[in-house]
Scaffold this motif. Structure first.
Motif, PDB file in Angstrom:
ATOM      1  N   ILE A 199      25.037 -34.538   8.429  1.00  0.00           N
ATOM      2  CA  ILE A 199      24.732 -33.269   9.079  1.00  0.00           C
ATOM      3  C   ILE A 199      23.399 -33.405   9.814  1.00  0.00           C
ATOM      4  O   ILE A 199      22.503 -34.133   9.366  1.00  0.00           O
ATOM      5  CB  ILE A 199      24.645 -32.125   8.043  1.00  0.00           C
ATOM      6  N   GLN A 200      23.255 -32.700  10.922  1.00  0.00           N
ATOM      7  CA  GLN A 200      22.003 -32.707  11.668  1.00  0.00           C
ATOM      8  C   GLN A 200      21.215 -31.435  11.385  1.00  0.00           C
ATOM      9  O   GLN A 200      21.790 -30.350  11.272  1.00  0.00           O
ATOM     10  CB  GLN A 200      22.269 -32.823  13.169  1.00  0.00           C
ATOM     11  N   ALA A 201      19.895 -31.584  11.290  1.00  0.00           N
ATOM     12  CA  ALA A 201      19.016 -30.435  11.069  1.00  0.00           C
ATOM     13  C   ALA A 201      18.794 -29.720  12.401  1.00  0.00           C
ATOM     14  O   ALA A 201      17.734 -29.808  13.019  1.00  0.00           O
ATOM     15  CB  ALA A 201      17.694 -30.882  10.461  1.00  0.00           C
ATOM     16  N   LYS A 202      19.819 -29.006  12.851  1.00  0.00           N
ATOM     17  CA  LYS A 202      19.766 -28.332  14.150  1.00  0.00           C
ATOM     18  C   LYS A 202      18.854 -27.110  14.095  1.00  0.00           C
ATOM     19  O   LYS A 202      18.594 -26.560  13.017  1.00  0.00           O
ATOM     20  CB  LYS A 202      21.179 -27.917  14.570  1.00  0.00           C
ATOM     21  N   PRO A 203      18.363 -26.667  15.268  1.00  0.00           N
ATOM     22  CA  PRO A 203      17.479 -25.489  15.298  1.00  0.00           C
ATOM     23  C   PRO A 203      18.061 -24.261  14.611  1.00  0.00           C
ATOM     24  O   PRO A 203      17.328 -23.504  13.964  1.00  0.00           O
ATOM     25  CB  PRO A 203      17.281 -25.249  16.804  1.00  0.00           C
ATOM     26  N   SER A 204      19.377 -24.063  14.719  1.00  0.00           N
ATOM     27  CA  SER A 204      19.997 -22.903  14.077  1.00  0.00           C
ATOM     28  C   SER A 204      19.885 -22.984  12.560  1.00  0.00           C
ATOM     29  O   SER A 204      19.650 -21.966  11.886  1.00  0.00           O
ATOM     30  CB  SER A 204      21.465 -22.791  14.488  1.00  0.00           C
ATOM     31  N   LEU A 205      20.034 -24.187  12.004  1.00  0.00           N
ATOM     32  CA  LEU A 205      19.883 -24.367  10.562  1.00  0.00           C
ATOM     33  C   LEU A 205      18.430 -24.231  10.142  1.00  0.00           C
ATOM     34  O   LEU A 205      18.125 -23.666   9.088  1.00  0.00           O
ATOM     35  CB  LEU A 205      20.423 -25.735  10.135  1.00  0.00           C
ATOM     36  N   ILE A 206      17.533 -24.754  10.949  1.00  0.00           N
ATOM     37  CA  ILE A 206      16.106 -24.637  10.645  1.00  0.00           C
ATOM     38  C   ILE A 206      15.705 -23.172  10.592  1.00  0.00           C
ATOM     39  O   ILE A 206      14.946 -22.746   9.719  1.00  0.00           O
ATOM     40  CB  ILE A 206      15.267 -25.407  11.689  1.00  0.00           C
ATOM     41  N   GLY A 240      22.188 -31.696  -4.179  1.00  0.00           N
ATOM     42  CA  GLY A 240      21.189 -32.621  -4.692  1.00  0.00           C
ATOM     43  C   GLY A 240      21.811 -33.981  -4.957  1.00  0.00           C
ATOM     44  O   GLY A 240      22.842 -34.330  -4.383  1.00  0.00           O
ATOM     45  N   ALA A 241      21.207 -34.748  -5.862  1.00  0.00           N
ATOM     46  CA  ALA A 241      21.680 -36.101  -6.178  1.00  0.00           C
ATOM     47  C   ALA A 241      21.826 -36.940  -4.903  1.00  0.00           C
ATOM     48  O   ALA A 241      22.727 -37.762  -4.799  1.00  0.00           O
ATOM     49  CB  ALA A 241      22.991 -36.064  -6.961  1.00  0.00           C
ATOM     50  N   GLU A 242      20.943 -36.689  -3.930  1.00  0.00           N
ATOM     51  CA  GLU A 242      20.874 -37.440  -2.673  1.00  0.00           C
ATOM     52  C   GLU A 242      22.041 -37.194  -1.727  1.00  0.00           C
ATOM     53  O   GLU A 242      22.156 -37.880  -0.719  1.00  0.00           O
ATOM     54  CB  GLU A 242      20.739 -38.947  -2.929  1.00  0.00           C
ATOM     55  N   LEU A 243      22.893 -36.225  -2.003  1.00  0.00           N
ATOM     56  CA  LEU A 243      24.005 -35.963  -1.094  1.00  0.00           C
ATOM     57  C   LEU A 243      23.493 -35.576   0.294  1.00  0.00           C
ATOM     58  O   LEU A 243      24.026 -36.030   1.308  1.00  0.00           O
ATOM     59  CB  LEU A 243      24.897 -34.845  -1.639  1.00  0.00           C
ATOM     60  N   GLU A 244      22.447 -34.748   0.332  1.00  0.00           N
ATOM     61  CA  GLU A 244      21.919 -34.256   1.602  1.00  0.00           C
ATOM     62  C   GLU A 244      20.658 -34.988   2.043  1.00  0.00           C
ATOM     63  O   GLU A 244      19.898 -34.486   2.880  1.00  0.00           O
ATOM     64  CB  GLU A 244      21.619 -32.750   1.492  1.00  0.00           C
ATOM     65  N   VAL A 245      20.434 -36.189   1.489  1.00  0.00           N
ATOM     66  CA  VAL A 245      19.163 -36.886   1.731  1.00  0.00           C
ATOM     67  C   VAL A 245      18.939 -37.202   3.212  1.00  0.00           C
ATOM     68  O   VAL A 245      17.794 -37.324   3.663  1.00  0.00           O
ATOM     69  CB  VAL A 245      19.092 -38.182   0.886  1.00  0.00           C
ATOM     70  N   GLY A 246      20.021 -37.308   3.997  1.00  0.00           N
ATOM     71  CA  GLY A 246      19.887 -37.649   5.403  1.00  0.00           C
ATOM     72  C   GLY A 246      19.458 -36.504   6.291  1.00  0.00           C
ATOM     73  O   GLY A 246      19.105 -36.718   7.460  1.00  0.00           O
ATOM     74  N   TRP A 247      19.472 -35.264   5.770  1.00  0.00           N
ATOM     75  CA  TRP A 247      19.145 -34.119   6.627  1.00  0.00           C
ATOM     76  C   TRP A 247      18.374 -32.990   5.964  1.00  0.00           C
ATOM     77  O   TRP A 247      17.599 -32.298   6.618  1.00  0.00           O
ATOM     78  CB  TRP A 247      20.424 -33.553   7.243  1.00  0.00           C
ATOM     79  N   LEU A 248      18.525 -32.798   4.657  1.00  0.00           N
ATOM     80  CA  LEU A 248      17.875 -31.668   4.010  1.00  0.00           C
ATOM     81  C   LEU A 248      16.345 -31.771   3.988  1.00  0.00           C
ATOM     82  O   LEU A 248      15.662 -30.771   4.261  1.00  0.00           O
ATOM     83  CB  LEU A 248      18.423 -31.483   2.594  1.00  0.00           C
ATOM     84  N   LEU A 296      14.289 -33.075   6.107  1.00  0.00           N
ATOM     85  CA  LEU A 296      13.797 -32.717   7.437  1.00  0.00           C
ATOM     86  C   LEU A 296      13.967 -31.224   7.692  1.00  0.00           C
ATOM     87  O   LEU A 296      13.081 -30.565   8.261  1.00  0.00           O
ATOM     88  CB  LEU A 296      14.533 -33.528   8.504  1.00  0.00           C
ATOM     89  N   LEU A 297      15.110 -30.690   7.266  1.00  0.00           N
ATOM     90  CA  LEU A 297      15.374 -29.265   7.450  1.00  0.00           C
ATOM     91  C   LEU A 297      14.310 -28.419   6.750  1.00  0.00           C
ATOM     92  O   LEU A 297      13.759 -27.474   7.338  1.00  0.00           O
ATOM     93  CB  LEU A 297      16.762 -28.927   6.901  1.00  0.00           C
ATOM     94  N   LEU A 298      14.006 -28.772   5.513  1.00  0.00           N
ATOM     95  CA  LEU A 298      13.019 -28.005   4.758  1.00  0.00           C
ATOM     96  C   LEU A 298      11.620 -28.156   5.355  1.00  0.00           C
ATOM     97  O   LEU A 298      10.857 -27.188   5.441  1.00  0.00           O
ATOM     98  CB  LEU A 298      13.026 -28.446   3.291  1.00  0.00           C
ATOM     99  N   GLN A 299      11.313 -29.369   5.761  1.00  0.00           N
ATOM    100  CA  GLN A 299       9.995 -29.616   6.357  1.00  0.00           C
ATOM    101  C   GLN A 299       9.817 -28.815   7.637  1.00  0.00           C
ATOM    102  O   GLN A 299       8.792 -28.159   7.850  1.00  0.00           O
ATOM    103  CB  GLN A 299       9.817 -31.103   6.639  1.00  0.00           C
ATOM    104  N   GLN A 300      10.835 -28.855   8.491  1.00  0.00           N
ATOM    105  CA  GLN A 300      10.743 -28.166   9.767  1.00  0.00           C
ATOM    106  C   GLN A 300      10.752 -26.647   9.604  1.00  0.00           C
ATOM    107  O   GLN A 300      10.254 -25.920  10.470  1.00  0.00           O
ATOM    108  CB  GLN A 300      11.918 -28.588  10.675  1.00  0.00           C
ATOM    109  N   SER A 301      11.315 -26.165   8.513  1.00  0.00           N
ATOM    110  CA  SER A 301      11.384 -24.724   8.302  1.00  0.00           C
ATOM    111  C   SER A 301      10.006 -24.111   8.073  1.00  0.00           C
ATOM    112  O   SER A 301       9.768 -22.946   8.425  1.00  0.00           O
ATOM    113  CB  SER A 301      12.289 -24.398   7.113  1.00  0.00           C
ATOM    114  N   GLY A 302       9.107 -24.885   7.455  1.00  0.00           N
ATOM    115  CA  GLY A 302       7.786 -24.354   7.127  1.00  0.00           C
ATOM    116  C   GLY A 302       7.812 -23.258   6.075  1.00  0.00           C
ATOM    117  O   GLY A 302       6.834 -22.527   5.894  1.00  0.00           O
TER     118      GLY A 302
END
Length: 302
Positions: A59-66, A79-87, A89-95
Protein backbone atom coordinates in the motif's frame (compact mmCIF):
# COMPACT_ATOMS: atom_id res chain seq x y z
CA UNK A 1 -41.53 30.41 31.85
CA UNK A 2 -42.86 28.15 29.14
CA UNK A 3 -39.71 28.84 27.13
CA UNK A 4 -37.47 27.84 30.05
CA UNK A 5 -39.46 24.61 30.54
CA UNK A 6 -39.10 23.86 26.84
CA UNK A 7 -35.32 24.37 27.02
CA UNK A 8 -34.98 22.03 29.99
CA UNK A 9 -37.19 19.43 28.30
CA UNK A 10 -35.08 19.61 25.13
CA UNK A 11 -31.82 19.24 27.05
CA UNK A 12 -33.20 16.25 28.95
CA UNK A 13 -34.37 14.63 25.72
CA UNK A 14 -30.98 15.11 24.06
CA UNK A 15 -29.21 13.69 27.11
CA UNK A 16 -31.27 10.51 26.81
CA UNK A 17 -30.27 9.94 23.19
CA UNK A 18 -27.35 7.59 22.35
CA UNK A 19 -23.95 9.15 21.86
CA UNK A 20 -22.63 9.58 18.34
CA UNK A 21 -19.16 9.38 16.78
CA UNK A 22 -16.81 10.71 19.39
CA UNK A 23 -13.75 8.72 18.28
CA UNK A 24 -12.27 8.73 14.77
CA UNK A 25 -10.72 5.35 13.91
CA UNK A 26 -8.50 4.57 10.93
CA UNK A 27 -8.29 0.80 10.43
CA UNK A 28 -5.49 -0.54 8.27
CA UNK A 29 -7.45 -3.59 7.10
CA UNK A 30 -11.17 -4.28 6.59
CA UNK A 31 -11.39 -6.89 9.35
CA UNK A 32 -10.35 -4.39 11.99
CA UNK A 33 -12.69 -1.75 10.64
CA UNK A 34 -15.53 -4.27 10.89
CA UNK A 35 -14.52 -5.24 14.43
CA UNK A 36 -14.31 -1.60 15.51
CA UNK A 37 -17.85 -1.04 14.23
CA UNK A 38 -19.07 -4.07 16.19
CA UNK A 39 -17.52 -2.73 19.39
CA UNK A 40 -18.19 0.96 18.93
CA UNK A 41 -21.31 1.37 16.83
CA UNK A 42 -22.30 5.02 16.58
CA UNK A 43 -19.57 6.02 19.02
CA UNK A 44 -16.97 5.57 16.30
CA UNK A 45 -16.34 7.16 12.93
CA UNK A 46 -14.47 4.34 11.16
CA UNK A 47 -12.53 4.55 7.90
CA UNK A 48 -10.42 1.78 6.36
CA UNK A 49 -7.08 2.26 4.62
CA UNK A 50 -7.27 -0.81 2.37
CA UNK A 51 -9.85 -2.96 0.63
CA UNK A 52 -10.21 -6.72 0.42
CA UNK A 53 -8.94 -6.61 -3.16
CA UNK A 54 -5.62 -5.03 -2.20
CA UNK A 55 -2.49 -6.76 -0.95
CA UNK A 56 -2.10 -5.34 2.57
CA UNK A 57 1.68 -5.57 2.22
CA UNK A 58 1.73 -3.28 -0.82
CA UNK A 59 0.00 0.00 0.00
CA UNK A 60 1.17 3.56 -0.63
CA UNK A 61 0.98 6.30 1.99
CA UNK A 62 -1.08 8.57 -0.26
CA UNK A 63 -2.09 12.12 0.77
CA UNK A 64 -5.68 10.99 1.34
CA UNK A 65 -4.52 8.36 3.83
CA UNK A 66 -2.15 10.79 5.51
CA UNK A 67 -5.06 13.19 6.00
CA UNK A 68 -7.13 10.44 7.64
CA UNK A 69 -4.25 9.49 9.93
CA UNK A 70 -3.76 13.15 10.83
CA UNK A 71 -7.33 13.46 12.10
CA UNK A 72 -7.58 10.00 13.71
CA UNK A 73 -7.91 9.39 17.43
CA UNK A 74 -6.92 5.74 16.90
CA UNK A 75 -5.12 3.74 14.24
CA UNK A 76 -6.05 0.04 14.40
CA UNK A 77 -3.77 -2.24 12.39
CA UNK A 78 -2.55 -5.84 12.30
CA UNK A 79 1.06 -5.19 13.21
CA UNK A 80 3.60 -8.04 13.14
CA UNK A 81 5.26 -6.14 10.24
CA UNK A 82 2.32 -6.62 7.88
CA UNK A 83 2.18 -2.87 7.20
CA UNK A 84 5.91 -2.23 7.62
CA UNK A 85 6.24 -0.98 4.03
CA UNK A 86 3.80 1.91 4.46
CA UNK A 87 2.43 2.44 7.96
CA UNK A 88 5.55 4.00 9.57
CA UNK A 89 5.71 6.61 6.80
CA UNK A 90 1.98 7.23 7.08
CA UNK A 91 2.20 7.86 10.81
CA UNK A 92 5.29 10.01 10.47
CA UNK A 93 3.77 12.16 7.75
CA UNK A 94 0.54 12.55 9.69
CA UNK A 95 2.24 14.45 12.51
CA UNK A 96 -0.46 13.09 14.83
CA UNK A 97 1.06 12.40 18.24
CA UNK A 98 -1.99 10.42 19.42
CA UNK A 99 -1.46 7.55 16.96
CA UNK A 100 2.31 7.11 17.15
CA UNK A 101 3.75 3.77 18.39
CA UNK A 102 3.55 3.53 22.16
CA UNK A 103 0.55 5.86 22.40
CA UNK A 104 -2.96 4.64 23.41
CA UNK A 105 -4.22 5.58 19.95
CA UNK A 106 -1.89 3.10 18.25
CA UNK A 107 -3.33 -0.43 18.36
CA UNK A 108 -1.68 -3.51 16.81
CA UNK A 109 -3.99 -6.54 16.83
CA UNK A 110 -1.21 -9.12 16.50
CA UNK A 111 0.21 -8.06 19.86
CA UNK A 112 -2.70 -9.81 21.57
CA UNK A 113 -2.66 -13.28 19.98
CA UNK A 114 -0.32 -16.24 19.87
CA UNK A 115 1.54 -16.00 16.57
CA UNK A 116 2.49 -18.93 14.37
CA UNK A 117 5.37 -19.37 11.91
CA UNK A 118 7.77 -17.31 14.01
CA UNK A 119 11.16 -17.70 12.24
CA UNK A 120 14.05 -19.11 14.22
CA UNK A 121 16.43 -16.98 12.16
CA UNK A 122 15.91 -14.02 9.88
CA UNK A 123 16.96 -14.29 6.25
CA UNK A 124 15.42 -11.80 3.84
CA UNK A 125 16.55 -14.06 1.04
CA UNK A 126 13.66 -16.30 2.08
CA UNK A 127 11.11 -13.79 0.80
CA UNK A 128 8.53 -11.80 2.71
CA UNK A 129 9.29 -13.31 6.11
CA UNK A 130 8.02 -11.49 9.20
CA UNK A 131 10.23 -11.50 12.29
CA UNK A 132 7.24 -11.48 14.66
CA UNK A 133 5.55 -14.42 12.94
CA UNK A 134 2.82 -14.86 10.35
CA UNK A 135 0.67 -11.70 10.48
CA UNK A 136 -2.51 -13.09 8.90
CA UNK A 137 -4.14 -13.67 12.27
CA UNK A 138 -7.68 -12.78 11.08
CA UNK A 139 -8.18 -16.14 9.37
CA UNK A 140 -8.84 -17.82 12.74
CA UNK A 141 -12.02 -16.48 14.40
CA UNK A 142 -10.65 -17.38 17.83
CA UNK A 143 -8.02 -14.69 17.32
CA UNK A 144 -10.79 -12.19 16.62
CA UNK A 145 -12.10 -12.85 20.14
CA UNK A 146 -8.74 -12.02 21.71
CA UNK A 147 -8.37 -8.88 19.62
CA UNK A 148 -11.93 -7.79 20.45
CA UNK A 149 -11.24 -7.96 24.18
CA UNK A 150 -8.04 -5.93 23.82
CA UNK A 151 -9.59 -3.40 21.44
CA UNK A 152 -12.61 -2.80 23.67
CA UNK A 153 -10.26 -2.20 26.59
CA UNK A 154 -8.27 0.30 24.53
CA UNK A 155 -11.42 2.10 23.38
CA UNK A 156 -12.45 2.49 27.01
CA UNK A 157 -9.10 4.12 27.74
CA UNK A 158 -9.25 6.43 24.73
CA UNK A 159 -12.91 7.34 25.33
CA UNK A 160 -13.55 6.79 29.06
CA UNK A 161 -16.82 8.72 28.98
CA UNK A 162 -18.38 5.86 26.99
CA UNK A 163 -16.56 2.97 28.70
CA UNK A 164 -19.77 1.30 29.83
CA UNK A 165 -21.13 1.20 26.29
CA UNK A 166 -17.93 -0.38 24.93
CA UNK A 167 -18.05 -3.01 27.68
CA UNK A 168 -21.70 -3.76 26.92
CA UNK A 169 -21.08 -4.05 23.19
CA UNK A 170 -18.07 -6.31 23.82
CA UNK A 171 -20.17 -8.66 25.97
CA UNK A 172 -22.84 -8.83 23.29
CA UNK A 173 -20.34 -9.39 20.48
CA UNK A 174 -18.30 -12.07 22.24
CA UNK A 175 -21.42 -14.03 23.12
CA UNK A 176 -22.67 -14.00 19.52
CA UNK A 177 -19.16 -14.62 18.20
CA UNK A 178 -18.52 -17.69 20.37
CA UNK A 179 -21.84 -19.20 19.29
CA UNK A 180 -20.80 -18.61 15.68
CA UNK A 181 -17.35 -20.17 16.24
CA UNK A 182 -18.98 -23.28 17.68
CA UNK A 183 -21.27 -23.45 14.63
CA UNK A 184 -18.43 -23.01 12.11
CA UNK A 185 -16.21 -25.54 13.86
CA UNK A 186 -18.98 -28.14 13.80
CA UNK A 187 -19.83 -27.42 10.17
CA UNK A 188 -16.19 -27.82 9.12
CA UNK A 189 -15.70 -31.16 10.88
CA UNK A 190 -15.99 -33.16 7.59
CA UNK A 191 -12.84 -31.50 6.18
CA UNK A 192 -10.67 -31.89 9.28
CA UNK A 193 -7.40 -33.54 8.24
CA UNK A 194 -7.87 -32.68 4.54
CA UNK A 195 -4.67 -31.84 2.61
CA UNK A 196 -4.56 -28.49 0.84
CA UNK A 197 -2.25 -26.35 -1.28
CA UNK A 198 -1.90 -22.62 -0.64
CA UNK A 199 -1.07 -20.01 -3.25
CA UNK A 200 0.42 -17.74 -0.55
CA UNK A 201 1.33 -18.75 2.98
CA UNK A 202 -1.53 -16.72 4.37
CA UNK A 203 -3.75 -19.33 6.00
CA UNK A 204 -1.67 -20.96 8.72
CA UNK A 205 -4.14 -19.76 11.38
CA UNK A 206 -7.14 -21.02 9.42
CA UNK A 207 -5.49 -24.41 9.00
CA UNK A 208 -4.56 -24.55 12.67
CA UNK A 209 -8.18 -23.89 13.62
CA UNK A 210 -9.84 -26.34 11.22
CA UNK A 211 -7.16 -29.03 11.22
CA UNK A 212 -6.31 -28.70 7.52
CA UNK A 213 -2.88 -29.90 6.32
CA UNK A 214 -0.84 -27.66 4.04
CA UNK A 215 1.19 -29.97 1.79
CA UNK A 216 2.53 -27.37 -0.67
CA UNK A 217 2.67 -23.63 -1.37
CA UNK A 218 2.61 -22.26 -4.91
CA UNK A 219 4.87 -19.33 -4.07
CA UNK A 220 8.44 -20.66 -3.79
CA UNK A 221 9.03 -18.02 -1.09
CA UNK A 222 6.47 -15.80 0.65
CA UNK A 223 5.55 -12.92 -1.64
CA UNK A 224 7.51 -14.32 -4.60
CA UNK A 225 5.54 -15.16 -7.74
CA UNK A 226 5.41 -18.89 -8.62
CA UNK A 227 7.96 -20.03 -11.18
CA UNK A 228 7.39 -22.73 -13.77
CA UNK A 229 10.00 -24.98 -12.15
CA UNK A 230 8.47 -24.59 -8.70
CA UNK A 231 5.00 -25.38 -10.01
CA UNK A 232 6.38 -28.59 -11.52
CA UNK A 233 7.83 -29.47 -8.10
CA UNK A 234 4.39 -28.96 -6.57
CA UNK A 235 2.93 -31.33 -9.16
CA UNK A 236 5.45 -33.99 -8.15
CA UNK A 237 4.61 -33.47 -4.50
CA UNK A 238 0.91 -33.97 -5.19
CA UNK A 239 1.54 -37.31 -6.90
CA UNK A 240 2.66 -38.77 -3.59
CA UNK A 241 0.58 -36.49 -1.33
CA UNK A 242 -2.70 -35.62 -3.09
CA UNK A 243 -4.49 -32.42 -2.07
CA UNK A 244 -8.21 -31.78 -1.98
CA UNK A 245 -8.04 -28.10 -3.00
CA UNK A 246 -5.75 -25.14 -3.70
CA UNK A 247 -6.62 -21.95 -1.83
CA UNK A 248 -6.01 -18.39 -2.95
CA UNK A 249 -7.15 -15.03 -1.60
CA UNK A 250 -9.58 -12.64 -3.30
CA UNK A 251 -6.87 -10.01 -3.74
CA UNK A 252 -4.52 -12.39 -5.54
CA UNK A 253 -4.13 -13.17 -9.22
CA UNK A 254 -5.60 -16.66 -9.51
CA UNK A 255 -3.48 -17.80 -12.49
CA UNK A 256 -1.21 -20.09 -10.47
CA UNK A 257 -4.11 -21.77 -8.68
CA UNK A 258 -6.01 -22.19 -11.95
CA UNK A 259 -2.88 -23.72 -13.51
CA UNK A 260 -2.81 -26.31 -10.73
CA UNK A 261 -6.50 -26.94 -11.21
CA UNK A 262 -5.94 -27.68 -14.92
CA UNK A 263 -2.82 -29.78 -14.45
CA UNK A 264 -3.62 -31.68 -11.26
CA UNK A 265 -7.41 -31.57 -11.17
CA UNK A 266 -7.31 -29.83 -7.79
CA UNK A 267 -10.26 -27.43 -7.29
CA UNK A 268 -9.16 -23.80 -6.96
CA UNK A 269 -10.97 -22.13 -4.06
CA UNK A 270 -11.13 -18.36 -3.70
CA UNK A 271 -11.31 -17.27 -0.09
CA UNK A 272 -12.38 -13.76 0.90
CA UNK A 273 -9.42 -13.45 3.30
CA UNK A 274 -11.06 -10.39 4.85
CA UNK A 275 -14.37 -8.55 4.98
CA UNK A 276 -15.49 -7.57 1.48
CA UNK A 277 -13.43 -10.17 -0.38
CA UNK A 278 -16.54 -11.96 -1.70
CA UNK A 279 -20.22 -11.09 -1.99
CA UNK A 280 -20.97 -13.23 1.06
CA UNK A 281 -18.29 -11.69 3.27
CA UNK A 282 -20.03 -8.41 4.03
CA UNK A 283 -19.13 -8.42 7.73
CA UNK A 284 -17.11 -10.55 10.15
CA UNK A 285 -19.85 -13.14 10.54
CA UNK A 286 -20.36 -13.34 6.79
CA UNK A 287 -16.60 -13.69 6.30
CA UNK A 288 -16.48 -17.01 8.12
CA UNK A 289 -19.88 -18.20 6.94
CA UNK A 290 -18.59 -17.77 3.40
CA UNK A 291 -15.13 -19.21 4.08
CA UNK A 292 -16.42 -22.41 5.68
CA UNK A 293 -19.03 -22.81 2.95
CA UNK A 294 -16.44 -22.57 0.18
CA UNK A 295 -14.07 -25.00 1.90
CA UNK A 296 -16.85 -27.54 2.40
CA UNK A 297 -18.00 -27.23 -1.20
CA UNK A 298 -14.50 -28.04 -2.48
CA UNK A 299 -13.81 -30.68 0.13
CA UNK A 300 -16.95 -32.59 -0.80
CA UNK A 301 -15.99 -32.93 -4.47
CA UNK A 302 -13.76 -35.95 -3.94
Amino acid sequence: MKHIKWVFATVAALASLPSFATVRVLACEPEWGALARELGGNLLDVSVATSALQDPHQIQAKPSLIAKARSADMVVCTGAELEVGWLPLLLQQSGNRKVQPGQPGNFAAADFVHKLDVPTQLDRGQGDVHAAGNPHIQTDPRNITEVAIALADRLQKVDPANAAQYAQRLADFTQRWQQAIDKWTAQAAPIRGVSVVSQHKGYVYLYNWLGLKEVAVLEPKPGVEPTASHLQEVLLTLKSTPARMVIYSAYQDSKASEWLNRNAGVPAVKIAFTVGGTDGAKDLFGLFDDTVSRLLAAGAKR
